[in-house]
Design an enzyme around this catalytic site. Structure first.
Site, short mmCIF file in Angstrom:
data_model
loop_
_atom_site.label_atom_id
_atom_site.label_comp_id
_atom_site.label_asym_id
_atom_site.label_seq_id
_atom_site.Cartn_x
_atom_site.Cartn_y
_atom_site.Cartn_z
CG HIS A 164 -1.73 1.03 1.50
ND1 HIS A 164 -1.61 2.29 2.09
CD2 HIS A 164 -3.03 1.12 1.05
CE1 HIS A 164 -2.59 3.08 1.85
NE2 HIS A 164 -3.44 2.47 1.49
N PRO A 165 0.41 2.26 -0.66
CG PRO A 165 -0.42 3.95 -2.12
CD PRO A 165 -0.79 2.47 -1.18
NE ARG A 166 -0.05 5.97 6.60
CZ ARG A 166 -0.16 6.02 7.90
NH1 ARG A 166 -1.51 6.20 8.14
NH2 ARG A 166 0.78 6.23 8.76
CE LYS A 167 0.97 -1.46 5.48
NZ LYS A 167 -0.42 -0.53 5.17
CB VAL A 168 8.98 0.36 3.76
CG1 VAL A 168 10.32 0.81 3.32
CG2 VAL A 168 8.78 0.53 5.10
#
Length: 383
Positions: A177-181
């Site tokens: 997901h875009p909030r992951k690293v």
């Protein structure tokens, strides 16, 4: 506005997506296979199976682990709701376990207290990229003959006892997901050391189809597929995988940069009373997917006032990790959960901005604003 998080995407990812589009093969295909092989190698796993997101990864992990109707799965409530939801997808019941105050991760002592004859698995979460105590849960699972499943949504690039997350269990689920690293927009991966799991995971993600599209496309002889069991459309596209390959190449560098930002926060806040900073226990290496501060009893400013004050300064923050048992979707579930640590961590924690590339001036601005508000409130209380 200083954002809470941003994906780190460059021209290399855009070019990879562009090149893949021009091949004409945009669904699950050669780029997905390449991404799987490279991710498995990176994580130290025998196999990796790409899927549409981490929630679908968790769902498939439950299925191949044999979890079903009437079973119980121990898991933290202090996690994004997808963790518990995946248990319910297969008709099983999530049994919520409290977490450790210092790591935000599921507590092995509380977990053992909640094991019953119906318990079939323990689902641990590496919260915010901080590795959970895998060895303690492996011992528990061996003792009670349970399956161990890892929700590693936040933990790509983190390590435990010298091994990267993904190498320690038979079912480890990641998110892109875009909030992951690292990100593929949406996307997920399951690593495993078992060939039977690997083969069934590949079957289940594509409608239970005995022969996938690529095999039929490349075949020289006529092939008709069979659908051998009820499966799902949980595929990753080749466009996403092409982006993922480029992201994976940068993962170690991204983690190093994130740890530098976390170190700046740690240095600035280490002597502030009334707060607890992230704790990296011996043998644990965090990718710092998020940077979370806990406001202890006696802190002169409450969490929500601090968040609003930072927002007024142009700094986005987030509350502490949610507790699933207090969400509306679980109000009708008889959890009988007593989770004082989880609830306190949710109610009194604040997540600060951390992303690549976060400029030094922005890091310092967050630090100054945070310290300024805390010290101002402290002076008001003393007066």
């Amino acid at each position: 506005m200083i954002a809470i998080a941003k994906p780190y995407l460059t021209d290399a990812e855009a070019q990879a997506a562009y090149d893949t589009i021009l091949t004409g093969w945009v669904t699950q295909g050669p780029r997905v296979e390449e991404f799987e092989k490279k991710f498995a190698l990176y994580a130290g796993a025998k196999y990796a199976v790409a899927v549409s997101n981490c929630t679908t990864a968790l769902h498939l992990a439950m299925i191949v682990a044999g979890i079903g109707e009437g079973d119980e799965v121990l898991c933290p409530s202090l996690s994004y709701i997808a963790t518990a939801n995946a248990v319910r997808y297969v008709g099983a019941k999530p049994i919520f376990v409290d977490v450790e105050y210092d790591t935000y991760n599921i507590d092995p002592i509380d977990a053992e207290k909640k094991i019953t004859p119906k318990t079939k698995a323990i689902l641990i979460v590496h919260q915010m990229g901080m590795p959970a105590n895998i060895n303690a849960f492996r011992i528990l699972c061996d003792k009670y003959k349970l399956k161990l499943i890892e929700d590693a949504a936040c933990a790509a690039g983190s390590s435990y006892k010298g091994d990267r997350i993904g190498a320690n269990s038979s079912l480890v689920c990641f998110s892109f997901h875009p909030r992951k690293v690292i990100t593929t927009g949406e996307g997920g991966m399951i690593t495993t050391d078992r060939e039977d799991y690997y083969q069934r995971l590949k079957l289940l993600r594509q409608h239970g189809m005995s022969v996938n599209d690529r095999v039929r496309h490349e075949a020289k002889d006529l092939i008709f597929e069979d659908h051998v069991e009820v499966g799902y459309n949980y595929r990753m596209t080749d466009i996403q995988a092409a982006v993922g390959i480029k992201q994976l190449e940068k993962l170690d560098w991204i983690v190093d940069e994130r740890r530098k930002i976390a170190a700046s926060y740690n240095k600035a806040f280490k002597n502030v009373p009334f707060i607890q900073l992230p704790i990296e226990k011996k043998g644990c290496f965090s990718n710092y997917q998020s940077y979370c501060i806990y406001l202890k009893d006696g802190c002169p400013i409450d969490r929500n006032t601090l968040m609003q004050g930072l927002l007024d300064c142009g700094i986005a923050t987030r509350r502490g990790i949610m507790t699933s048992h207090r969400e509306t979707a679980y109000k009708d579930q008889p959890t009988n959960a007593t989770l004082p640590v989880s609830e306190s961590l949710q109610d009194n924690s604040i997540i600060l901005p951390l992303y690549i590339p976060m400029q030094v001036r922005d890091i310092q601005f967050v630090i100054d604003a945070f310290l300024g508000m805390v010290h101002k409130k402290l002076q008001e209380v003393l007066v």
